[in-house]
Design an enzyme around this catalytic site. Structure first.
Site, PDB file in Angstrom:
ATOM      1  N   GLN A   9       0.829  -1.207   0.000  1.00 17.72           N
ATOM      2  CA  GLN A   9       0.000   0.000   0.000  1.00 17.72           C
ATOM      3  C   GLN A   9       0.861   1.253   0.000  1.00 17.72           C
ATOM      4  OE1 GLN A   9      -3.332  -0.786   2.400  1.00 17.72           O
ATOM      5  NE2 GLN A   9      -4.191   1.257   2.250  1.00 17.72           N
ATOM      6  N   SER A  94       3.552  -6.698   2.597  1.00 19.10           N
ATOM      7  CA  SER A  94       2.218  -6.610   3.181  1.00 19.10           C
ATOM      8  C   SER A  94       1.171  -7.148   2.203  1.00 19.10           C
ATOM      9  CB  SER A  94       1.928  -5.177   3.623  1.00 19.10           C
ATOM     10  OG  SER A  94       0.751  -5.122   4.396  1.00 19.10           O
ATOM     11  N   LEU A  95       0.256  -6.324   1.682  1.00 19.98           N
ATOM     12  CA  LEU A  95      -0.735  -6.839   0.739  1.00 19.98           C
ATOM     13  C   LEU A  95      -0.050  -7.462  -0.482  1.00 19.98           C
ATOM     14  CD1 LEU A  95      -1.650  -5.367  -2.226  1.00 19.98           C
ATOM     15  CD2 LEU A  95      -1.815  -3.435  -0.703  1.00 19.98           C
ATOM     16  N   ARG A 119      -9.816  -7.970   3.427  1.00 20.02           N
ATOM     17  CA  ARG A 119      -8.700  -7.545   4.277  1.00 20.02           C
ATOM     18  C   ARG A 119      -8.716  -6.032   4.484  1.00 20.02           C
ATOM     19  NH1 ARG A 119      -3.147  -6.143   3.422  1.00 20.02           N
ATOM     20  NH2 ARG A 119      -1.663  -7.109   4.868  1.00 20.02           N
ATOM     21  N   HIS A 203      -0.413  -3.588  10.950  1.00 23.89           N
ATOM     22  CA  HIS A 203       0.694  -4.428  11.452  1.00 23.89           C
ATOM     23  C   HIS A 203       1.062  -4.134  12.909  1.00 23.89           C
ATOM     24  CE1 HIS A 203       1.143  -6.136   7.508  1.00 23.89           C
ATOM     25  NE2 HIS A 203       1.190  -4.932   6.995  1.00 23.89           N
ATOM     26  N   GLN A 252       0.244 -12.135   9.705  1.00 21.56           N
ATOM     27  CA  GLN A 252       0.776 -10.946   9.032  1.00 21.56           C
ATOM     28  C   GLN A 252      -0.033  -9.683   9.337  1.00 21.56           C
ATOM     29  OE1 GLN A 252      -0.433  -9.434   5.532  1.00 21.56           O
ATOM     30  NE2 GLN A 252       1.330 -10.019   4.288  1.00 21.56           N
TER      31      GLN A 252
END
Length: 312
Positions: A9, A94-95, A119, A203, A252
């Site tokens: 992101q 991440s994503l 998500r 996170h 995660q």
């Protein structure tokens, strides 16, 4: 050895994917499939904006994935190559880990889009707007950043969210704690602390409701084994077992993105070339994190794809 890597992101921008879609029917198919899976015209939002709608987590996450996968699919289908033949590992920030798993066949495209929509919505809903915050610490290593986060917490959540490279660490948690940390950066010899324009504290333990939502979603749509190992954010090590991948994707959501360590692990295994699809965000981090000489390639446009094909 080569790794295909996928951005997270922050790499979204109005106009993303448009030139590729104009040039390639393969890319158009990817965007159309994502639109159908989500029941929304995401590609129009990617192409035309408005920016504030594209930046919403639930839109940005599937958009970034769609853009990266479209780029890869054009390379594969128009270039006549396969990921399994040309990449030894995949990884994503991440994503981007979902993009990496989609690229490696662990999820199909429609499932990946729906998981990322879920998500994004779950991460946004986990913490009321204004309660959490994130900040980038520039000129900070992981140990110093953790000490600062611990000092600023004062009973609230404040922790390292992203260990991006040796000079950039992102912290996440309660807004007051993160703001205290930014105010204290000079005391810890950190060059700058910059509050990030994000809508939730990703996170960190505050994301537990989103982790629970993803456990349910991934239980209903579990991954298959990927064609090549994925270097997981949570462990910074390669994994191929489908059940382990599912568990790590849940972890995660609240866990640290260990990107610096992931690059180091891939370099140690023998990866010398990192090919980033759909962005130019990870390549500089890779360069700063690698201990030796590695090659980075960013693939966004048709020209980039054609240039890469000549070297594969």
């Amino acid at each position: 050895m080569r790794a295909f890597i996928f951005p997270g992101q922050g790499s979204q921008a109005v106009g993303m994917g448009k030139a590729l879609a104009d040039a390639s029917p393969v890319a158009r198919e990817v965007f159309q499939e994502v639109d159908e899976a989500l029941g929304q015209n995401l590609f129009k939002l990617m192409s035309e904006g408005p920016e504030d709608q594209l930046t919403l987590t639930e839109n940005a996450q599937p958009a970034i994935m769609a853009n990266a996968i479209a780029t890869l699919r054009v390379l594969e289908k128009e270039g006549g190559v396969t990921l399994a033949a040309k990449a030894d590992y995949v990884a994503g920030h991440s994503l981007g880990e979902y993009s990496a798993l989609c690229a490696a066949g662990a999820f199909d495209l429609a499932t990946t889009a729906r998981l990322l929509k879920t998500r994004g919505q779950a991460m946004q809903a986990a913490v009321p707007v204004g309660v959490g915050a994130m900040a980038a610490l520039l000129g900070a290593d992981i140990e110093t950043a953790q000490k600062l986060a611990d000092a600023a917490a004062e009973g609230e959540v404040c922790t390292v969210a992203n260990d991006n490279d040796p000079s950039q660490v992102v912290i996440s948690g309660h807004k007051g704690a993160v703001e205290r940390a930014v105010a204290l950066v000079k005391d810890y010899g950190i060059k700058r602390g910059v509050l990030l324009p994000v809508s939730a504290p990703f996170h960190c333990p505050l994301m537990q409701p989103a982790a629970d939502a993803m456990a349910e979603a991934l239980g209903a749509s579990p991954p298959a084994a990927p064609l090549v190992p994925v270097v997981a954010n949570v462990t910074a090590s390669p994994v191929s077992d489908a059940d382990t991948i599912r568990d790590l994707l849940v972890q995660q959501v609240t866990g640290r993105v260990r990107w610096r360590e992931s690059v180091g692990a891939m370099e140690e295994i023998g990866v010398g070339q990192f090919v980033e699809f759909g962005g130019k965000v990870l390549s500089p981090m890779v360069k700063r994190s690698a201990s030796g000489e590695v090659e980075t390639v960013s693939v966004i446009s048709m020209d980039d794809i054609e240039a890469l094909l000549k070297t594969l």
